[in-house]
Design an enzyme around this catalytic site. Structure first.
Site, PDB file in Angstrom:
ATOM      1  N   ASN A 165       0.873  -1.181   0.000  1.00 47.45           N
ATOM      2  CA  ASN A 165       0.000   0.000   0.000  1.00 47.45           C
ATOM      3  C   ASN A 165       0.908   1.229   0.000  1.00 47.45           C
ATOM      4  OD1 ASN A 165      -1.814   2.021   0.496  1.00 47.45           O
ATOM      5  ND2 ASN A 165      -2.668   1.121   2.363  1.00 47.45           N
ATOM      6  N   ARG A 194      -2.665  -2.182  -3.326  1.00 52.10           N
ATOM      7  CA  ARG A 194      -3.859  -1.381  -3.097  1.00 52.10           C
ATOM      8  C   ARG A 194      -3.806  -0.189  -4.045  1.00 52.10           C
ATOM      9  NH1 ARG A 194      -5.190   3.015   1.419  1.00 52.10           N
ATOM     10  NH2 ARG A 194      -7.362   3.268   0.891  1.00 52.10           N
ATOM     11  N   HIS A 212     -12.994   3.044   0.341  1.00 50.53           N
ATOM     12  CA  HIS A 212     -12.990   2.046   1.429  1.00 50.53           C
ATOM     13  C   HIS A 212     -13.675   0.753   0.993  1.00 50.53           C
ATOM     14  CE1 HIS A 212     -12.924   5.489   4.633  1.00 50.53           C
ATOM     15  NE2 HIS A 212     -11.690   5.086   4.384  1.00 50.53           N
ATOM     16  N   GLY A 268     -10.419   8.748   8.058  1.00 53.27           N
ATOM     17  CA  GLY A 268     -11.342   8.896   6.931  1.00 53.27           C
ATOM     18  C   GLY A 268     -12.514   7.990   7.266  1.00 53.27           C
ATOM     19  N   ARG A 324     -11.811  16.233   7.403  1.00 55.59           N
ATOM     20  CA  ARG A 324     -12.624  16.582   6.222  1.00 55.59           C
ATOM     21  C   ARG A 324     -14.042  16.974   6.622  1.00 55.59           C
ATOM     22  NH1 ARG A 324     -11.212  11.041   3.619  1.00 55.59           N
ATOM     23  NH2 ARG A 324      -8.949  11.227   3.564  1.00 55.59           N
ATOM     24  N   GLY A 366     -10.645   2.485  13.047  1.00 56.58           N
ATOM     25  CA  GLY A 366     -10.154   2.990  14.342  1.00 56.58           C
ATOM     26  C   GLY A 366     -11.229   3.376  15.349  1.00 56.58           C
ATOM     27  N   GLY A 420     -14.656   3.065  14.945  1.00 56.09           N
ATOM     28  CA  GLY A 420     -15.720   2.057  14.970  1.00 56.09           C
ATOM     29  C   GLY A 420     -15.350   0.830  15.790  1.00 56.09           C
ATOM     30  N   GLU A 461      -8.132  -5.043   5.463  1.00 57.13           N
ATOM     31  CA  GLU A 461      -8.053  -4.776   4.026  1.00 57.13           C
ATOM     32  C   GLU A 461      -6.914  -5.555   3.384  1.00 57.13           C
ATOM     33  OE1 GLU A 461      -8.465  -0.651   5.434  1.00 57.13           O
ATOM     34  OE2 GLU A 461      -9.190  -0.224   3.429  1.00 57.13           O
TER      35      GLU A 461
END
Ligand code: AMP
Length: 396
Positions: free
Chosen positions: A7, A90, A179, A211, A240, A331, A333, A384
């Site tokens: 990644n 990725r 995601h 994110g 954001r 993170g 969640g 992931e």
């Protein structure tokens, strides 16, 4: 059989070597400050940390050191590079071209260059990483796994913006969603946990990290998601804005004199939980400021975050005609007991019988609704890298 998952960011690179028999990572690593003074590689394997501090002028140098660390006599986990069956990369943006992972060939590389226009921050480092790996491992198959791919099943009514249609036709401006690898992984895990076929389920996934995005997965397919043309749309995130009236953008430019790139910077890096709280983009700091120091701005930042997640869960239940499971991952969640409780509070009308005690978990799988709850809620740690490795293995 081992798959290397890469990644690549602009100056960093994360990697994992995964043994596909056990689906466990043999080694995980992070290279930072590529092309900058102070380059450093940190690898974790066999319960120990191995650090290499060596100049790396580019990603090819970095990958050379990754491979050397993996085969290192004292700190490595394999004897030679031949033990790497394939590499899974990725890739953030696959545009409309890729609805699934793909073996990378010359043609795919050309397409990726095309997609780079849509993700100028993310795709170029992904491409550099692929080229660097190809140069060092010319005979090892490479697979591209796209963050956008899982959401390519969204219907037109969900992915189109109500802009002049030509902007979509000629310039590909539409919702893509991100995601995707995580949303796909956790929905599969949720179906598994429920002992049901994913094709019979309606799932809302809340990927809440720095994110953050929510997705609606019906019968195993993404039918809507909160991120859009870029990862800026949707939830209130670490830095954001998420959703807001787009007229704010023109107001900032026309009335307040900001340049387009300054606005970009404000919306992507100075807003969200950081912008509202004035404290941090890290939820732990903001939770501390809100609850222990009773700071109003931190409190309101968390309230806004929760409010927006609730809005998305409600709207996705509406478009799917119900929901069977709500999943929390990433993170925040996976770790914030309080955020999950606040988000699910008041969803009893939907059939969520929340279990406060079962919710007291961090970073591991748990069902957090009571036995017999009509709608189940889960904490499912995302993986992931494993998903990328699985896709890679399936293709090679
Ligand atoms: P991610 O982008 O998935 O790595 O998630 C990063 C976010 O998770 C950061 O904002 C962290 O503050 C947040 N996070 C990690 N651990 C916790 C925790 N125990 N409580 C609240 N937030 C957490």
């Amino acid at each position: 059989m081992n798959i290397l998952v890469i990644n690549c960011g602009s100056s960093s690179l994360k990697y994992q070597l995964i043994d596909m028999k056990t689906e466990e990572a043999l080694a995980t690593g992070l290279v930072e400050r590529i092309g900058i003074e102070g380059s450093i590689l940190t690898q974790k394997a066999n319960g120990e940390k191995y650090i290499v501090e060596e100049a790396m002028k580019d990603h090819q140098d970095a990958i050379k050191l990754v491979l050397a660390a993996l085969v290192d006599k004292d700190h490595g986990v394999i004897k030679s590079m031949d033990e790497i069956e394939a590499v899974g990369h990725r890739v953030v943006h696959g545009g409309e071209k890729y609805a699934a992972s793909v073996v990378i060939d010359e043609d795919v590389m050309k397409q990726l260059e095309e997609c780079a226009k849509l993700a100028p921050l993310h795709n170029p480092p992904n491409i550099i990483g692929i080229n660097a790996c190809k140069a060092l491992m010319p005979n090892t198959p490479m697979v591209g796994v796209f963050d956008t791919a899982f959401h390519q099943t969204m219907p037109e009514k969900a992915y189109l913006y109500a802009l002049p249609y030509e902007l979509y036709k000629d310039h590909h401006i539409r919702k893509y969603g991100f995601h995707g690898t995580s949303h796909k992984y956790v929905s599969m895990k949720a179906a598994e946990a429920m002992g049901k076929d994913i094709k019979e389920l309606k799932i809302v996934n809340c990927h809440l990290g720095n994110g953050a995005s929510v997705s609606a997965v019906k019968n195993g397919e993404s039918v809507d998601t909160s991120m859009g043309f870029t990862p800026l749309q949707g939830l209130v995130m670490g830095t954001r804005t998420g959703d807001m009236d787009p007229a704010v953008v023109t107001y900032l430019i026309k009335e307040l004199g900001y340049s387009a790139s300054e606005v970009d910077d404000i919306l992507n890096k100075k807003s969200g939980v950081l912008g509202v709280s004035g404290v941090s983009s890290d939820f732990r700091d903001v939770e501390d400021a809100a609850w222990n120091k009773k700071e109003h701005r931190s409190n309101i930042a968390l309230d806004m975050f929760v409010y927006r997640v609730k809005q998305y869960i409600g709207s996705y239940a509406a478009i799917m005609g119900g929901v069977d499971a709500i999943v929390f991952t990433a993170g925040v969640g996976e770790n914030s007991v309080e955020m999950r409780e606040s988000i699910l509070e008041g969803f009893d009308f939907l059939g969520v019988d929340f279990d406060k005690d079962k919710n007291k978990v961090r970073g591991k799988f748990a069902e957090i609704t009571k036995e017999g709850s009509k709608v189940k809620a889960f904490v499912i740690p995302t993986n992931e890298e494993l998903m990328i490795a699985k896709d890679t293995l399936a293709l090679v």
